[in-house]
Write an enzyme that holds these catalytic residues in place. Structure first.
Site, mmCIF file in Angstrom:
data_model
loop_
_atom_site.group_PDB
_atom_site.id
_atom_site.type_symbol
_atom_site.label_atom_id
_atom_site.label_comp_id
_atom_site.label_asym_id
_atom_site.label_seq_id
_atom_site.Cartn_x
_atom_site.Cartn_y
_atom_site.Cartn_z
ATOM 1 C CD GLU A 219 -0.455 -5.005 1.475
ATOM 2 O OE1 GLU A 219 -0.991 -4.254 0.634
ATOM 3 O OE2 GLU A 219 0.709 -5.432 1.364
ATOM 4 C CE LYS A 268 -1.882 -1.248 -3.258
ATOM 5 N NZ LYS A 268 -2.604 -2.502 -3.594
#
Length: 374
Positions: A219, A268
């Site tokens: 990531e 997010k």
């Protein structure tokens, strides 16, 4: 139904142990907890966890933005008019997605409570049976991370997320390989660099050494915003690449899709402005054949449950990492974790109960906007 009053609480959540990632060490977690009250007596809860390294928002500044600008603007509005609310907030001030997310989440909580439905039923219903989450490990020495990883697996965790990127990439490789050797080949391992390998060359060199480690993905290995660089890393390596800090808006997502820069995106709520935009981004990613994750800025039960509701409603959101409440030594909500699964209550709205005694105890600053006659 209209919003009549807002109460904003600046909170510091204590952690069981410091949370260490590539760009910061957190001894506790600052958060803004929002209560929105309506003229029919409902109260909705929202949360903002600003991160100056990612969204450009600072804890104390976000408090003032909400107090002086955003919250006065939504007094008198209907929480069901969520698109109009976002349009109004965007017209007042660019960016500030975490601050906007607090209002968005509180509005969805109010919508669910007014309708007598859990939030996920407002977003498309229950698209999956279970929501799982990994054990997140902070950056430590390779042998310590390996030991904690083994303890997590023995405790029943089905997957691991390793934070790396604080010092040098070669030591990170040692950390990751030490964990893999300790837990065996069957346990899924996700690696989060949080931009810490900086350059394409460093990232490619490190990832190539990990191609036999069976990683789920790596990531955000390089600096946020470098979508072309991320595409180059993906092209030159064989491990799936996830975009996190680089994908904050729909514009970012469209560019990632155009350049084929990632296999997975980490949505997010704090980066994109809340549930409303998170679900939109997941739908666009699905149209492009991409999988998604709902990630966390280390939030309490309030924003964590909001993220889980968004994840529950979309088939292509295949993973979640909303583990903030497990990292806190004191909390304000009752989101239930029964690892490896989180359990949404099915109650209206976010489905959580906020402990007002705990909220008062952890609050360092508060304010009230509006009144019952608004």
């Amino acid at each position: 139904m209209k919003i009549t009053q807002a109460r904003l609480h600046a909170v510091r959540f204590p952690l069981h142990e410091p949370f260490i990632i590539s760009y910061a060490t957190y001894p506790d977690m600052p958060s803004l907890i929002l209560e929105l009250e309506t003229d029919n007596g409902l109260v909705g809860y929202g949360e903002a966890v600003p991160d100056e390294h990612v969204t450009g928002e600072y804890f104390t500044a976000s408090f003032e933005v909400l107090k002086e600008l955003f919250l006065p603007a939504v007094i008198g509005m209907n929480p069901f008019d969520i698109e109009a609310i976002h349009h109004k907030l965007d017209g007042l001030l660019a960016g500030n997605p975490a601050s906007k997310a607090a209002i968005d989440i509180a509005c969805y909580d109010l919508m669910g409570k007014a309708a007598g439905q859990p939030v996920y039923n407002l977003l498309g219903g229950q698209a999956k049976e279970h929501l799982s989450y990994p054990r997140v490990l902070s950056i430590e020495a390779p042998e310590i991370m390996a030991k904690k990883a083994k303890e997590a697996v023995d405790a029943g965790y089905g997957s691991l997320k390793l934070k790396v990127g604080a010092d040098n990439a070669q030591l990170d490789v040692e950390r990751i390989l030490a964990v893999r050797a300790e837990v065996g080949e069957a346990v899924p391992i996700r690696v989060d660099v949080n931009q810490g390998w900086h350059s394409v060359g460093t990232a490619v060199t490190a990832i190539r050494q990990l191609e036999q480690a069976g990683l789920s993905w790596v990531e955000q290995p390089i600096r946020m915003g470098d979508i072309r660089g991320l595409a180059e890393v993906r092209q030159k390596t064989a491990v799936p690449i996830m975009a996190d800090e680089t994908v904050q808006s729909m514009k970012d997502l469209l560019e990632i899709i155009r350049l084929d820069a990632a296999d997975v995106i980490n949505i997010k709520l704090m980066k994109c402005g809340g549930i409303f935009h998170a679900v939109q981004m997941a739908k666009v990613a699905e149209a492009a054949g991409m999988l998604c994750q709902i990630g966390s800025m280390v939030e309490s039960s309030v924003a964590s449950s909001a993220g889980y509701h968004a994840a529950m409603s979309r088939r292509n959101i295949e993973s979640t990492e909303l583990t903030g409440p497990l990292l806190f030594s004191e909390e304000i909500g009752d989101l239930k974790y029964d690892h490896p699964y989180v359990v949404l209550s099915g109650k209206p709205g976010l489905g959580i109960t906020v402990d007002h005694h705990q909220l008062a105890k952890l609050t360092v600053k508060t304010c009230t906007i509006g009144g019952t006659d608004a």
